[in-house]
Design a protein around this motif. Structure first.
Motif, mmCIF file in Angstrom:
data_model
loop_
_atom_site.group_PDB
_atom_site.id
_atom_site.type_symbol
_atom_site.label_atom_id
_atom_site.label_comp_id
_atom_site.label_asym_id
_atom_site.label_seq_id
_atom_site.Cartn_x
_atom_site.Cartn_y
_atom_site.Cartn_z
ATOM 1 N N GLU A 256 0.869 -1.145 0.071
ATOM 2 C CA GLU A 256 0.181 0.155 -0.026
ATOM 3 C C GLU A 256 0.980 1.244 -0.013
ATOM 4 O O GLU A 256 0.645 2.212 -0.685
ATOM 5 N N VAL A 257 1.725 1.311 0.885
ATOM 6 C CA VAL A 257 2.805 2.270 0.728
ATOM 7 C C VAL A 257 3.640 2.550 -0.487
ATOM 8 O O VAL A 257 3.788 3.600 -0.959
ATOM 9 N N TRP A 258 4.097 1.488 -1.105
ATOM 10 C CA TRP A 258 4.689 1.452 -2.299
ATOM 11 C C TRP A 258 3.906 2.220 -3.210
ATOM 12 O O TRP A 258 4.342 2.845 -4.264
ATOM 13 N N ARG A 259 2.533 1.734 -3.364
ATOM 14 C CA ARG A 259 1.681 2.432 -4.465
ATOM 15 C C ARG A 259 1.561 3.741 -4.304
ATOM 16 O O ARG A 259 1.577 4.634 -5.052
ATOM 17 N N GLN A 260 1.415 4.055 -2.890
ATOM 18 C CA GLN A 260 1.086 5.475 -2.741
ATOM 19 C C GLN A 260 2.332 6.507 -2.991
ATOM 20 O O GLN A 260 2.406 7.332 -3.936
ATOM 21 N N ARG A 261 3.785 5.814 -2.786
ATOM 22 C CA ARG A 261 4.732 6.616 -3.055
ATOM 23 C C ARG A 261 4.960 6.415 -4.603
ATOM 24 O O ARG A 261 5.268 7.691 -5.248
ATOM 25 N N MET A 263 2.682 6.214 -6.960
ATOM 26 C CA MET A 263 1.872 7.339 -7.322
ATOM 27 C C MET A 263 2.210 8.598 -7.193
ATOM 28 O O MET A 263 2.040 9.677 -8.047
ATOM 29 N N ASP A 264 2.690 9.068 -6.284
ATOM 30 C CA ASP A 264 3.232 10.455 -5.834
ATOM 31 C C ASP A 264 4.244 10.998 -6.773
ATOM 32 O O ASP A 264 4.176 12.031 -7.321
ATOM 33 N N GLY A 267 2.615 8.839 -10.524
ATOM 34 C CA GLY A 267 1.308 8.770 -10.873
ATOM 35 C C GLY A 267 0.810 9.704 -11.991
ATOM 36 O O GLY A 267 -0.332 9.416 -12.777
ATOM 37 N N SER A 273 0.680 4.825 -14.215
ATOM 38 C CA SER A 273 -0.426 4.779 -13.384
ATOM 39 C C SER A 273 -1.153 3.286 -13.992
ATOM 40 O O SER A 273 -1.752 2.375 -12.801
ATOM 41 N N ASP A 281 -1.768 -4.668 -4.155
ATOM 42 C CA ASP A 281 -1.006 -4.173 -3.414
ATOM 43 C C ASP A 281 0.222 -5.506 -3.081
ATOM 44 O O ASP A 281 1.178 -5.135 -2.945
#
Length: 788
Positions: A256-261, A263-264, A267, A273, A281
């Motif tokens: 989940e944190v990998w995705r957020q980072r 995407m930031d 993304g 994306s 995840d």
């Protein structure tokens, strides 16, 4: 290839489970006696599991030899357990008494350990020297039929901080190293932190400078497939630019944190994306952590591509703790999964309760896996410990010079063996760290040449320039000249001293160095002895007797090193005839492999064999004439004999070891003018005397009341009031314990401080080890008429 990859992946997961269960069992299941953490390095094992699976189950052949990274010991034991070469009992007692060892051990583990590891950097380096020894054997007529393989080191990236690694690289380049692989587990985490950014780009240049091929293995098959998708080039650039600490932290936090980072950072680019969106995840976490070293398929492919014998350094990027809940955490080196974490992980791994020790628990195709394992080349021939017949040792006659040093006598004895020839002379391999000529090997090398795989002429000979050194390099040569690095000498002695077991061909290694610099190679010397390597180490010149050289070249504590080092029998003869007797015995002792029952005459376990250390001197002393009686010969080997047997009313015994013999003899002669029944004890090995004494005490404590060591037998008739004066050109503690044998008061003389320059007479007087000083101590500290 698809079927093979499937089996390799299954094995990888079994080794990951079994290694971590072994550690968990030792720390959280097995009853704690001491109440302290047992440890076992789960995270370090996890980062190596894919590499070791690909190596052992795909790349290696039976003739290959491997030094396993110390902290991957649980993976090694798990692998051997899977193959039936390790027992459940040993694994259940991992890091316990007589259980599987914390670090792979040739002498203490029952599974097929090639090289012991534990002191970081040494296991790496010995593979290079083992390769040199393999080339040496292959060049000899008696080496025909020896196995010829790759020498492989599994290396923790923090081990590259060890200086001996770079000394080894240089020596390998000098000797045209080949058939050597170093596989670096590049998880970028050390014991206390994260490896500095950009470090390996500099290390890589060092490997390249010394002729190594460097193969970077950064991305696994999942990552490479993703890079081929639209937007994959941007993901690759992001991964390659991500700092080590950041990558580790994100790994620990998960998908989940990998995705957020991601995407930031990426993304706003549609193709990236979409690439991320196609993965859950968990799938995204698996992708990001699919570095090359954690991909068994990738590692197997990389190994298979090597089709040459040049040395290769594989830089395998990994995640420390890969596949576990503690992956990436900076504290995971010594950290362990706690009980709830492990329970959840067990369910994730698909291992049912009660099936934890089952080698193939949860495997979908057990029959297919068994069939695959039965055909793995590396394990096909079973255990790979070889043997070679003992070589008969010829009689070594004493040197007849009226006056000679032990160093010069050593050189003459060795040269005499080279001149006479024979099977044992042909198996001797000498080596020295750039001090060949000054440690007595010159004549031997002139006669037997230096080793090189290709002939190299001596330009001085070709141009008819007079020189005492005839430096001819040839495949038949029997000397390896090393650079000034004592660690390399000890590692080469260790590798050559295992040749009978590694390659089935016995080499008799003889290494010389300046005695004060034994300490510079002490870690590697201890490492060689721990593996039960067999060699003759000659430290010369020694002590303050090397008077003009000053303190930096004058050894003090080396006799104590000789006494304390397990697996090493230490001698310090004074006379050439003693040396001849000891060397003849030593060449046989190096080859012994008995069960270890003590000799009830000395209580020494001589039948087990071991390595030997000679401490010699450059000071020529007057010899005592021809002595061939059995008491002298046996005493020189056992550690001491009476040079002047004391009478029944003996007041003083002078006990000496080594080159101070003339001073002790002179002092005893003068003391006899005023003291009764003076005795002179010639000690050739304080080490063996002490070992026999302590062994006999153990035997008596176990009920063998008549057990008596050699030194107890020698001292048994000395009256209780007798004083023992001990003298050595070294630390006085070497002989000070003699008074404890039967309770005699002792006056220990020797050297306790850094040496001085001067003549031998000046220096001996300064340290109180000359004849006059001995007499003064006796006058001052014992009752009786003063002697002058």
């Amino acid at each position: 290839m698809i079927a093979k990859t499937k089996h390799l992946k299954t094995i990888e997961q079994r080794l990951l489970w079994l290694s971590h269960w072994t550690i968990h069992h030792a720390n959280h299941i097995r009853p704690k006696i001491d109440g302290i953490k047992v440890g076992g390095h789960q995270a370090s094992s996890a980062s190596m599991v894919s590499i070791m699976t690909a190596l052992y189950f795909s790349a290696l052949r039976p003739e290959d030899r491997v030094a396993v990274k110390p902290h991957a010991s649980p993976v090694f034991h798990a692998m051997q357990y899977l193959m039936g070469n390790q027992t459940r009992e040993k694994l259940e007692n991992f890091r316990g008494f007589e259980g599987a060892q914390s670090y792979p051990s040739r002498t203490k583990d029952i599974d097929d350990v090639d090289f012991s590891t534990g002191s970081v950097g040494l296991g790496v380096a010995i593979t290079s020297f083992a390769s040199l020894v393999q080339d040496y054997i292959a060049a000899k007529s008696w080496g025909e039929g020896a196995p010829f393989g790759r020498m492989v080191a599994l290396v923790g990236d923090a081990e590259l901080d060890e200086g001996n690694v770079y000394e080894t690289l240089q020596e390998g380049w000098k000797n045209d190293l080949r058939n050597c692989w170093w596989i670096i587990d590049y998880n970028r985490q050390s014991l206390d932190g994260v490896v500095r950014e950009g470090l390996f780009s500099r290390i890589e240049k060092i490997f390249d400078a010394f002729g190594w091929d460097v193969v970077r293995v950064k991305h696994g098959s999942l990552q490479r497939a993703a890079f081929a998708e639209p937007g994959g080039d941007k993901l690759r650039a992001w991964i390659d630019a991500c700092p080590n600490q950041e990558f580790a932290a994100l790994t620990y936090m998960g998908g989940e944190v990998w995705r957020q980072r991601l995407m930031d950072d990426l993304g706003d680019q549609g193709d990236v994306s979409e690439l991320l969106g196609r993965r859950s995840d968990d799938e995204l976490a698996a992708l990001m952590e699919n570095l090359g070293g954690n991909c068994v398929e990738t590692m197997a492919e990389v190994f298979a591509r090597i089709d040459h014998d040049r040395p290769v350094c594989f830089l395998a990027y990994t995640v420390k703790g890969w596949g576990t809940p503690i992956a990436g955490h900076k504290d995971n080196h010594g950290g362990l999964m706690n009980v709830p974490q492990f329970k959840d992980w067990q369910a994730q791994m698909g291992v049912e309760d009660g099936q934890e020790w089952q080698p193939i628990a949860g495997v979908e195709d057990p029959d297919g896996l068994r069939a695959f394992l039965s055909d793995v080349p590396f394990f096909a021939k079973g255990a790979r410990r070889y043997r070679d017949e003992r070589i008969e040792v010829p009689q070594i006659d004493s040197i007849t010079d009226r006056e000679i040093s032990t160093q010069a006598a050593f050189g003459k004895i060795l040269d005499g063996l080279g001149k006479t020839g024979g099977a044992m002379a042909d198996r001797i391999l000498t080596m020295s760290p750039d001090v060949t000529g000054t440690t007595g090997l010159g004549s031997w090398v002139n006669r037997r040449k230096l080793f090189a795989r290709t002939t190299q002429a001596d330009a001085f000979i070709e141009h008819r320039i007079p020189s005492t050194a005839k430096w001819e390099f040839a495949p038949e040569g029997q000397h390896l000249e090393l650079g000034i690095a004592e660690m390399n000498l000890m590692l080469l002695l260790g590798a050559a001293g295992l040749s009978h077991s590694l390659f089935g061909k016995r080499v008799i290694p003889v290494g010389t160095l300046y005695d004060p610099f034994v300490s510079r190679g002490l870690d590697a010397l201890n490492y060689a002895c721990y593996q039960d390597a067999r060699f003759l180490l000659v430290g010369t010149p020694s002590g303050v007797t090397l008077a003009p050289e000053g303190g930096a070249h004058q050894s003090i504590g080396t006799p104590l090193i000789g006494m304390s080092q397990d697996g090493l029998a230490a001698f310090e003869p004074a006379f050439a005839d003693e040396l001849a007797v000891i060397m003849e015995w030593a060449f046989d002792y190096l080859q012994r492999e008995g069960e270890g029952d003590p000799d009830e005459r000395t209580w020494l376990r001589d039948e087990t064999g071991g390595a030997v250390y000679l401490r010699l001197s450059t000071n020529p002393i007057e010899q005592l004439g021809k002595r061939g009686d059995s008491a002298f010969r046996q005493g020189a080997i056992d550690g001491a004999y009476w040079l002047r047997k004391p009478g029944p009313n003996c007041e003083v015994v002078v006990a000496y070891q080594g080159v101070v013999a003339p001073e002790a003899i002179k002092a005893a002669g003068r003391l006899a003018e005023g003291r009764r029944d003076i005795g002179v004890l010639a000690v050739t090995s304080a080490d063996r005397l002490n070992a026999g004494w302590t062994a006999a005490q153990r035997a008596r404590s176990r009920g063998q009341e008549d057990a008596s060591s050699h030194i107890e037998t020698l001292l048994q008739d000395i009256p209780a009031h007798c004083r023992i004066v001990t003298v050595i050109d070294g630390h006085p503690a070497t002989l000070a314990w003699l008074g404890s044998v039967l309770g005699h008061q002792t006056i220990p003389l020797g050297v306790e401080h850094f040496g001085q320059t001067g003549t031998i007479g000046d220096v001996y007087k300064h340290y109180g080890i000359d004849a006059s000083s001995i007499i003064k101590k006796v006058n001052a500290l014992t009752a009786g008429r003063p002697v002058y």
